[in-house]
Design an enzyme around this catalytic site. Structure first.
Site, PDB file in Angstrom:
ATOM      1  N   ARG A  57       0.820  -1.211   0.000  1.00 25.28           N
ATOM      2  CA  ARG A  57       0.000   0.000   0.000  1.00 25.28           C
ATOM      3  C   ARG A  57       0.856   1.265   0.000  1.00 25.28           C
ATOM      4  O   ARG A  57       0.413   2.321  -0.457  1.00 25.28           O
ATOM      5  CB  ARG A  57      -0.945  -0.001   1.213  1.00 25.28           C
ATOM      6  CG  ARG A  57      -2.011   1.107   1.177  1.00 25.28           C
ATOM      7  CD  ARG A  57      -3.061   0.885   2.263  1.00 25.28           C
ATOM      8  NE  ARG A  57      -4.125   1.875   2.207  1.00 25.28           N
ATOM      9  CZ  ARG A  57      -4.190   2.969   2.967  1.00 25.28           C
ATOM     10  NH1 ARG A  57      -3.238   3.202   3.856  1.00 25.28           N
ATOM     11  NH2 ARG A  57      -5.201   3.809   2.854  1.00 25.28           N
ATOM     12  N   ILE A  83      -7.327   8.070  -0.874  1.00 26.15           N
ATOM     13  CA  ILE A  83      -7.283   6.617  -0.978  1.00 26.15           C
ATOM     14  C   ILE A  83      -8.063   6.089   0.216  1.00 26.15           C
ATOM     15  O   ILE A  83      -7.843   6.501   1.355  1.00 26.15           O
ATOM     16  CB  ILE A  83      -5.825   6.090  -0.981  1.00 26.15           C
ATOM     17  CG1 ILE A  83      -5.796   4.554  -0.979  1.00 26.15           C
ATOM     18  CG2 ILE A  83      -5.013   6.645   0.169  1.00 26.15           C
ATOM     19  CD1 ILE A  83      -4.390   3.967  -1.076  1.00 26.15           C
ATOM     20  N   SER A  84      -9.038   5.202  -0.032  1.00 21.59           N
ATOM     21  CA  SER A  84      -9.858   4.666   1.045  1.00 21.59           C
ATOM     22  C   SER A  84      -9.012   3.860   2.014  1.00 21.59           C
ATOM     23  O   SER A  84      -7.964   3.299   1.649  1.00 21.59           O
ATOM     24  CB  SER A  84     -10.967   3.768   0.480  1.00 21.59           C
ATOM     25  OG  SER A  84     -11.856   4.506  -0.325  1.00 21.59           O
ATOM     26  N   ASP A  85      -9.476   3.789   3.258  1.00 19.94           N
ATOM     27  CA  ASP A  85      -8.717   3.001   4.232  1.00 19.94           C
ATOM     28  C   ASP A  85      -8.827   1.518   3.879  1.00 19.94           C
ATOM     29  O   ASP A  85      -9.781   1.074   3.232  1.00 19.94           O
ATOM     30  CB  ASP A  85      -9.205   3.282   5.654  1.00 19.94           C
ATOM     31  CG  ASP A  85     -10.638   2.873   5.881  1.00 19.94           C
ATOM     32  OD1 ASP A  85     -10.880   1.661   6.044  1.00 19.94           O
ATOM     33  OD2 ASP A  85     -11.518   3.751   5.908  1.00 19.94           O
ATOM     34  N   PHE A 227     -17.588   9.252   2.244  1.00 19.82           N
ATOM     35  CA  PHE A 227     -16.678   9.246   1.105  1.00 19.82           C
ATOM     36  C   PHE A 227     -16.638  10.632   0.474  1.00 19.82           C
ATOM     37  O   PHE A 227     -17.534  11.453   0.689  1.00 19.82           O
ATOM     38  CB  PHE A 227     -17.158   8.245   0.048  1.00 19.82           C
ATOM     39  CG  PHE A 227     -16.779   6.817   0.303  1.00 19.82           C
ATOM     40  CD1 PHE A 227     -15.831   6.186  -0.491  1.00 19.82           C
ATOM     41  CD2 PHE A 227     -17.372   6.091   1.321  1.00 19.82           C
ATOM     42  CE1 PHE A 227     -15.476   4.867  -0.272  1.00 19.82           C
ATOM     43  CE2 PHE A 227     -17.035   4.766   1.557  1.00 19.82           C
ATOM     44  CZ  PHE A 227     -16.083   4.150   0.755  1.00 19.82           C
TER      45      PHE A 227
END
Length: 257
Positions: A57, A83-85, A227
């Protein structure tokens, strides 16, 4: 940022090699999902976590955020996008429940992390990013890292990618007030759309929309989420307000998010 958050147990975690941090992250996600909703911790989640356990990541965040790559939080990637967790990526990927040889549409490429998670689980991933510089950098990053079954283009994800439809699954990493009709139209019967839906940022929940053989849909919720907004044709009008829709059944009997 690092000076503020890297204290106590977190400081000790960040001192570990990245590979160890990655393994710890996967173990935390698995434990958290089991605690929140045991029925969500099935084979599909394990397949998603197996990919995240191998995926660097740190390659998908900005240089200043590399030390926090395996902390379970979203990160800014520029242009007002994140960037999403890793927890959210894992449960959204699992919710797609991809069949073998799947073709998947990924809306909101960002830095490419979600597409990279999908790549080993699918035959082909088509990924759309409305911010052209992000689309270019994500495409270059994914090529450099060896993801040959991911195609990225810049465009408005609300319209989907009809040239490559129908899709077995569609995942959207941005919130909208309503489910985009073009995306549902581009699902195969039995296919799933997973995306955050709600009248406002504070009242979103991640929905799993399943297309039935007759073209109708069913839906359930993974729980609340926040989001970045879907932009382009799917962007909600400014000032849109509303409450969380609690009439939608929970997919696992309890919120996973």
């Amino acid at each position: 940022m690092l000076e503020v958050v890297a204290q106590g147990p977190l400081r000790a975690e960040l001192a570990k090699p990245l590979a160890v941090q990655r393994a710890d992250m996967v173990a935390r996600i698995r434990a958290d999902v089991r605690a929140a909703a045991p029925s969500a911790a099935g084979p599909a989640l394990e397949r998603a976590l197996a990919v995240e356990a191998r995926l660097p990541r740190e390659e998908f965040v900005q240089p200043a955020g590399r030390k926090l790559a395996y902390v379970d939080l979203p990160q800014d990637i520029g242009f007002g996008q994140t960037i999403s967790d890793p927890y959210i990526v894992a449960i959204m990927t699992a919710a797609l429940d991809l069949p073998p040889d799947a073709t998947v549409l990924d809306v909101g490429t960002g830095s490419g992390y979600q597409a990279a998670v999908l790549s080993p689980l699918a035959r082909q991933v088509w990924s759309i990013e409305i911010v052209e510089p992000l689309a270019r950098s994500a495409a270059a990053r994914l090529r450099r890292l060896g993801y040959r079954n991911v195609e990225v283009r810049s465009g408005d994800g609300y319209a989907g990618w009809p040239e490559h439809a129908p899709f077995d699954a569609i995942v959207v990493a941005a919130g909208a007030a309503a489910i985009p009709t073009p995306l549902v139209d581009q699902l195969k019967p039995g296919g799933r759309l997973v995306m955050p839906i709600g009248p406002s940022f504070a009242s979103e929940q991640i929905l799993v929309v399943t297309k039935q053989p007759d073209g109708s849909t069913t839906r359930c919720s993974l729980g609340p989420a926040m989001f970045v907004d879907l932009t382009g044709r799917g962007q909600a009008p400014a000032g849109t307000r509303g409450l969380l829709d609690r009439t939608i059944p929970l997919c696992h009997g309890a919120p996973v998010t």
